[in-house]
Structures are given as C-alpha cells and as structure tokens.
Design a protein around this motif. Structure first.
Motif, short mmCIF file in Angstrom:
data_model
loop_
_atom_site.label_atom_id
_atom_site.label_comp_id
_atom_site.label_asym_id
_atom_site.label_seq_id
_atom_site.Cartn_x
_atom_site.Cartn_y
_atom_site.Cartn_z
N LYS A 84 0.88 -1.39 0.04
CA LYS A 84 -0.07 -0.04 0.12
C LYS A 84 0.91 1.25 -0.22
O LYS A 84 0.33 2.31 0.13
CB LYS A 84 -1.02 0.04 1.20
N LEU A 85 2.24 1.18 0.06
CA LEU A 85 3.04 2.15 -0.22
C LEU A 85 3.50 2.64 -1.41
O LEU A 85 3.55 1.93 -2.32
CB LEU A 85 4.47 1.84 0.83
N SER A 86 3.81 4.01 -1.41
CA SER A 86 4.20 4.35 -2.93
C SER A 86 5.18 5.44 -2.70
O SER A 86 5.14 5.97 -1.80
CB SER A 86 2.91 4.68 -3.98
N GLY A 87 5.47 6.11 -3.93
CA GLY A 87 6.31 7.28 -3.83
C GLY A 87 7.80 7.09 -4.40
O GLY A 87 7.98 5.88 -4.96
N ARG A 129 11.96 4.76 2.15
CA ARG A 129 11.43 4.67 3.46
C ARG A 129 11.27 3.29 3.91
O ARG A 129 11.46 2.31 2.86
CB ARG A 129 10.10 5.45 3.64
N PHE A 130 10.74 3.04 4.82
CA PHE A 130 10.57 1.61 5.20
C PHE A 130 9.89 0.68 4.31
O PHE A 130 8.84 1.10 3.89
CB PHE A 130 9.92 1.49 6.72
N GLY A 131 10.34 -0.37 3.92
CA GLY A 131 9.71 -1.36 2.94
C GLY A 131 10.16 -1.16 1.57
O GLY A 131 9.85 -1.94 0.72
N ALA A 132 10.70 0.07 1.14
CA ALA A 132 11.27 0.54 -0.13
C ALA A 132 12.26 -0.83 -0.62
O ALA A 132 12.91 -1.12 0.09
CB ALA A 132 11.86 1.81 -0.29
N VAL A 169 14.07 -3.18 5.94
CA VAL A 169 13.14 -3.70 6.52
C VAL A 169 13.40 -3.58 7.99
O VAL A 169 14.55 -2.94 8.20
CB VAL A 169 13.16 -5.27 6.38
N GLY A 170 12.40 -4.21 8.89
CA GLY A 170 13.02 -3.88 10.26
C GLY A 170 14.25 -4.97 10.65
O GLY A 170 14.63 -5.82 10.02
N ALA A 171 14.71 -4.52 11.93
CA ALA A 171 15.96 -5.38 12.49
C ALA A 171 15.92 -6.88 12.52
O ALA A 171 16.90 -7.45 12.27
CB ALA A 171 16.47 -4.61 13.57
N HIS A 172 14.74 -7.32 12.91
CA HIS A 172 14.57 -8.62 12.98
C HIS A 172 14.35 -9.48 11.82
O HIS A 172 14.44 -10.70 11.99
CB HIS A 172 13.36 -8.98 14.22
N ARG A 222 11.41 1.48 -5.32
CA ARG A 222 10.02 1.04 -5.65
C ARG A 222 9.39 0.44 -4.46
O ARG A 222 10.34 0.25 -3.53
CB ARG A 222 10.13 -0.05 -6.84
N PHE A 223 8.15 0.34 -4.34
CA PHE A 223 7.45 -0.33 -3.34
C PHE A 223 6.57 -1.43 -3.90
O PHE A 223 5.87 -1.37 -4.97
CB PHE A 223 6.44 0.73 -2.67
N GLY A 224 6.33 -2.59 -3.16
CA GLY A 224 5.42 -3.39 -3.25
C GLY A 224 6.33 -4.73 -4.29
O GLY A 224 7.31 -4.72 -4.52
#
Length: 157
Positions: free
Chosen positions: A79-82, A86-89, A107-110, A155-157
């Motif tokens: 659901k992210l774009s732009g 940022r996180f998830g890119a 992604v997250g550290a874990h 990119r995202f997704g």
C-alpha cells in the motif's frame, strides 16, 4: 512497549520459526534430555549437558520471538508508494567506486538478511538511504572507510 516495524513477510518468517521451535525443536530436545538422563551419572554426561545447552538456546529464542512478534507493527508495503526511500522500499544503489549495482529492501532489524537483500532500517546504509530519492548520493561510514553510493531506483511492493 515499543512497537517493532516489520513487513508481513518478515512477521510470517518469525512466526514460522516460532512454531517450529515449539512443535519440533522443543519436543526433540526434551526427548534428548530424557534419553541422556537414562545413561546414568549426569555430572560427566556430555550428551545431557549438550541437550540442556540446546534447550536453553531454544527457550531463549522462543521468548525472544514471542516478544518480537507481540510487538510487531506490520506495515503493508503493497500500500506504499512514492519516490522517496522509507521502510519497505526496494532500493537499487550504485557503488560510486566499483560501479557495482546492488538492490536492497529496507526492513525491520529482526527480518534483515543481507544475503537475501534485506537490510535493516537501522543499519548504517539503511539510515543513510531513508529520505533519499533517485539520483541522490549517500555516504556510508564503514569500518574500512566511507563508501559512496548513488540511488538508482526506488520502488514499493
């Protein structure tokens, strides 16, 4: 209690590991301890001590995973774009010295796994990439000296 940002895939991997530890590894180590006890004197029983050590590791990892998964804040990257990192890119960078192109997902550290191309948002390169756009250059301070990269794709997704 501080939330831990995580992708849906990252949470699924941790939950699968937790399930395996509880349903496969924990029962196996309990059996191993029981079998080792049957060999007699525990003070000089290497199998017993190894199994107890393994049990300690498994129980510690279970506690850690239960804590992390309970505090996970799942961010649906679909659901992210732009055009800003940022996180998830998923980000491609060009090493300005070697001209080598590398692609990472932030992604997250874990859930970070460099071999799989997933880097932590808290890592030096992750921190340097946050907020950048295609064409931006970043400097990453590493033990061997500074490295310079150019962002070539976001990119995202």
């Amino acid at each position: 209690m501080e939330k831990i940002p995580m992708t849906p895939d990252g949470l699924a991997r941790l939950e699968a590991e937790l399930k395996s530890l509880k349903s496969v590894d924990r029962p196996a180590v309990i059996r191993a301890i029981s079998e080792a006890r049957d060999h007699g004197d525990l003070s000089e029983n290497a199998e017993y001590h190894a199994a107890r050590e393994r049990q300690s590791f498994i129980e510690g990892r279970i506690k850690e995973l239960e804590d992390v998964t309970s505090r996970a804040e799942v961010i649906d990257i679909s659901k992210l774009s732009g055009d800003t990192v940022r996180f998830g890119a998923t980000v491609s960078v060009l090493d300005e010295d070697s001209e080598e192109q590398t692609t990472y997902q932030i992604v997250g550290a874990h859930e970070a796994d460099l071999k799989a191309g997933r880097i932590s948002v808290a890592s030096p390169i992750g921190k340097a990439l946050i907020g950048k756009k295609v064409g931006d250059s970043i400097e990453v301070k590493a033990p061997g000296g500074s490295k310079f990269y150019e962002v070539t794709m976001v990119r995202f997704g």
